[in-house]
Scaffold this motif. Structure first.
Motif, mmCIF file in Angstrom:
data_model
loop_
_atom_site.group_PDB
_atom_site.id
_atom_site.type_symbol
_atom_site.label_atom_id
_atom_site.label_comp_id
_atom_site.label_asym_id
_atom_site.label_seq_id
_atom_site.Cartn_x
_atom_site.Cartn_y
_atom_site.Cartn_z
ATOM 1 N N GLY A 3 0.834 -1.293 -0.018
ATOM 2 C CA GLY A 3 0.227 0.053 -0.046
ATOM 3 C C GLY A 3 1.125 1.213 0.108
ATOM 4 O O GLY A 3 0.285 2.220 0.366
ATOM 5 N N ILE A 4 2.089 1.142 -0.527
ATOM 6 C CA ILE A 4 2.776 2.436 -0.536
ATOM 7 C C ILE A 4 2.630 3.309 -1.639
ATOM 8 O O ILE A 4 2.659 2.630 -2.941
ATOM 9 C CB ILE A 4 4.555 1.984 -0.386
ATOM 10 N N PRO A 5 2.429 4.427 -1.510
ATOM 11 C CA PRO A 5 1.975 5.504 -2.549
ATOM 12 C C PRO A 5 3.091 5.378 -3.740
ATOM 13 O O PRO A 5 4.359 5.310 -3.380
ATOM 14 C CB PRO A 5 2.143 6.605 -1.953
ATOM 15 N N ARG B 49 7.473 20.912 10.909
ATOM 16 C CA ARG B 49 6.738 21.412 9.798
ATOM 17 C C ARG B 49 7.784 21.532 8.849
ATOM 18 O O ARG B 49 8.993 21.618 8.965
ATOM 19 C CB ARG B 49 6.162 22.793 10.257
ATOM 20 N N PHE B 50 7.320 21.827 7.527
ATOM 21 C CA PHE B 50 8.691 22.274 6.502
ATOM 22 C C PHE B 50 8.633 23.698 6.165
ATOM 23 O O PHE B 50 7.765 24.363 6.033
ATOM 24 C CB PHE B 50 8.214 21.438 5.200
ATOM 25 N N TRP C 245 5.165 5.588 9.951
ATOM 26 C CA TRP C 245 5.589 5.981 8.447
ATOM 27 C C TRP C 245 4.108 5.780 7.765
ATOM 28 O O TRP C 245 4.125 6.812 6.681
ATOM 29 C CB TRP C 245 6.614 5.281 7.849
ATOM 30 N N GLU C 246 3.535 4.600 7.995
ATOM 31 C CA GLU C 246 2.245 4.874 7.091
ATOM 32 C C GLU C 246 1.229 5.969 7.280
ATOM 33 O O GLU C 246 0.388 6.385 6.491
ATOM 34 C CB GLU C 246 1.586 3.420 7.331
ATOM 35 N N TRP C 247 1.233 6.484 8.388
ATOM 36 C CA TRP C 247 0.747 7.937 8.548
ATOM 37 C C TRP C 247 1.284 9.050 7.896
ATOM 38 O O TRP C 247 0.606 9.782 7.038
ATOM 39 C CB TRP C 247 0.594 8.357 9.832
ATOM 40 N N ARG D 124 1.091 9.501 3.970
ATOM 41 C CA ARG D 124 -0.209 10.142 3.526
ATOM 42 C C ARG D 124 -0.642 11.608 3.920
ATOM 43 O O ARG D 124 -1.535 12.010 3.771
ATOM 44 C CB ARG D 124 -1.196 8.994 3.918
ATOM 45 N N GLU D 125 0.339 12.093 4.572
ATOM 46 C CA GLU D 125 0.191 13.587 5.098
ATOM 47 C C GLU D 125 1.019 14.621 4.273
ATOM 48 O O GLU D 125 1.607 13.852 3.158
ATOM 49 C CB GLU D 125 0.495 13.603 6.464
#
Length: 400
Positions: free
Chosen positions: A79-81, A220-221, A245-247, A250-251
């Motif tokens: 399920g990795i983008p 933050r970036f 990481w799975e969160w 997807r953010e």
């Protein structure tokens, strides 16, 4: 492996506080405290050696599995983008360093039956401070002279020093950010996560880092400097995160991971996405069918018809959305939760130690590439969920 009664220390709460373990009263089954020293688990040295060797063997096979997944490009199964496939593979190929992980094992204490892998908590394992510090303190005060399979603290310090010097080439006093999630939307501090990260910060400090505790909500970036920064606008060069990481992928974080590659080093690394997903269980069984430390695991129930088996969400935590089936396919136990949209894997049911009224799961820790100790969590039901209790252990001075 046997469960024995033990008399709690009269001041056990104060003693737990003294080692930075403050969530001992977190509610478990029947409203009892999470930390349970009314009992203890006794192991023989032969059992400990079997757990240790099995942990090393399972870890090595997991590394083989990651190599296979990366070489074959099997990211979609996890399920990795798509836009992160290359980045995950590069993280593995460049050997981004890992610090720790925890296997959950089923073990019946019979030398003829090796421990079986239930899952690998490879990215954000908790029960760290209670394993490394609280149960060791318990051992020294309740069973002085006995031993425990537990070098977790010392190995964490050694691994952090290895990462600082050999992997990152940093001088003593280098900054290390350590982050946890502050709350789940209710404004209340997640004490378990905070204590875990605070303990990890102490091991990093002993290894020569200058640790700085932050919250994930404040990371933050900065578009101005094209870097991740903290709430004080300090650039983040190296960071330990107790945040899955799975969160993150997807953010909004995900859009900047490629741009900051090399400027921010994350622990645990991005390749741990391939180990913290229960699809790993399917790949392991495919690569190593019949392995003594593995349980048959598949994408569907077809190969498990007629056998007791378990359905697990690929990204579930603390037993959430786990369902147990008997050999006829009837549900015998299930746990509610918020997982499952990511899909399920199916694993043959394991055999646990014959402890009357208890299901005991062995958490076996790996630091770097080496086994580092165990913890025990028990429950009265067949699914180890968020109400399980932590019970300390010791090694018996004589075999039985």
């Amino acid at each position: 492996m046997r469960r024995v009664e033990s008399t709690p220390r009269p001041n056990w709460r104060e003693r737990c506080d003294a080692v930075g373990f403050s969530f001992y009263d977190m509610e478990s089954e029947g409203g009892r405290p999470y930390w349970n020293e009314t009992a203890a688990y006794a192991f023989t040295m032969a059992e400990v050696e079997q757990l240790e060797s099995s942990t090393k063997e399972i870890f090595d096979r997991c590394m083989d599995a990651v190599e296979h997944i990366v070489r074959k490009g099997r990211y979609a199964e996890f399920g990795i983008p798509t836009d992160l496939h290359e980045l995950v593979g590069r993280s593995w190929d460049e050997d981004d360093p890992t610090v720790y992980g925890r296997f959950d094992l089923a073990y019946d204490g019979d030398a003829a039956h090796p421990p079986k892998l239930l899952e690998f908590n490879a990215d954000t394992p908790t029960s760290l401070v209670e394993t490394a510090a609280a149960q060791w303190q318990w051992l020294e005060e309740v069973r002085p002279g006995s031993d425990q399979f537990n070098s977790l603290h010392e190995q964490l310090v050694e691994q952090w020093e290895h990462v600082r010097t050999a992997r990152w080439g940093l001088a003593p006093g280098a900054r290390l950010h350590l982050a946890s999630l502050h709350d789940s939307g209710d404004g209340e501090l997640i004490v378990e996560d905070f204590d875990t990260v605070a303990y990890m910060a102490e091991t990093a400090r002993l290894a020569g880092f200058d640790p700085k505790l932050v919250f994930m909500e404040d990371v933050r970036f900065s578009m101005d400097i094209a870097r991740f920064v903290d709430a004080d606008d300090e650039p983040i060069g190296h960071i330990f995160k107790l945040y899955p990481w799975e969160w993150m992928v997807r953010e909004q974080f995900a859009a900047f991971l490629r741009d900051t590659r090399g400027s921010t080093q994350w622990v645990e690394p991005l390749w741990k996405l391939l180990l913290s997903n229960k699809q790993l269980l399917v790949v392991l069984w495919e690569l190593f069918p019949g392995h003594p430390n593995l349980l048959p695991a598949y994408d569907s129930t077809d190969a498990l018809r007629g056998l007791p088996h378990v359905r697990k969400p690929r990204l579930g935590r603390e037993g959430a959305n786990v369902t147990l089936f008997d050999g006829s396919g009837h549900v015998i136990a299930e746990q509610p939760g918020d997982y499952g949209e990511e899909g399920f894997v199916y694993q043959q049911r394991a055999v646990f130690a014959p402890i009357p009224g208890k299901t005991a799961v062995v958490g076996s820790w790996i630091v770097g590439e080496e086994p580092a100790g165990i913890d025990i969590r028990e429950t009265s039901g067949p699914i180890t969920g968020d109400l399980a209790e932590f019970v300390p252990h010791y090694i018996e001075e004589t075999t039985r």
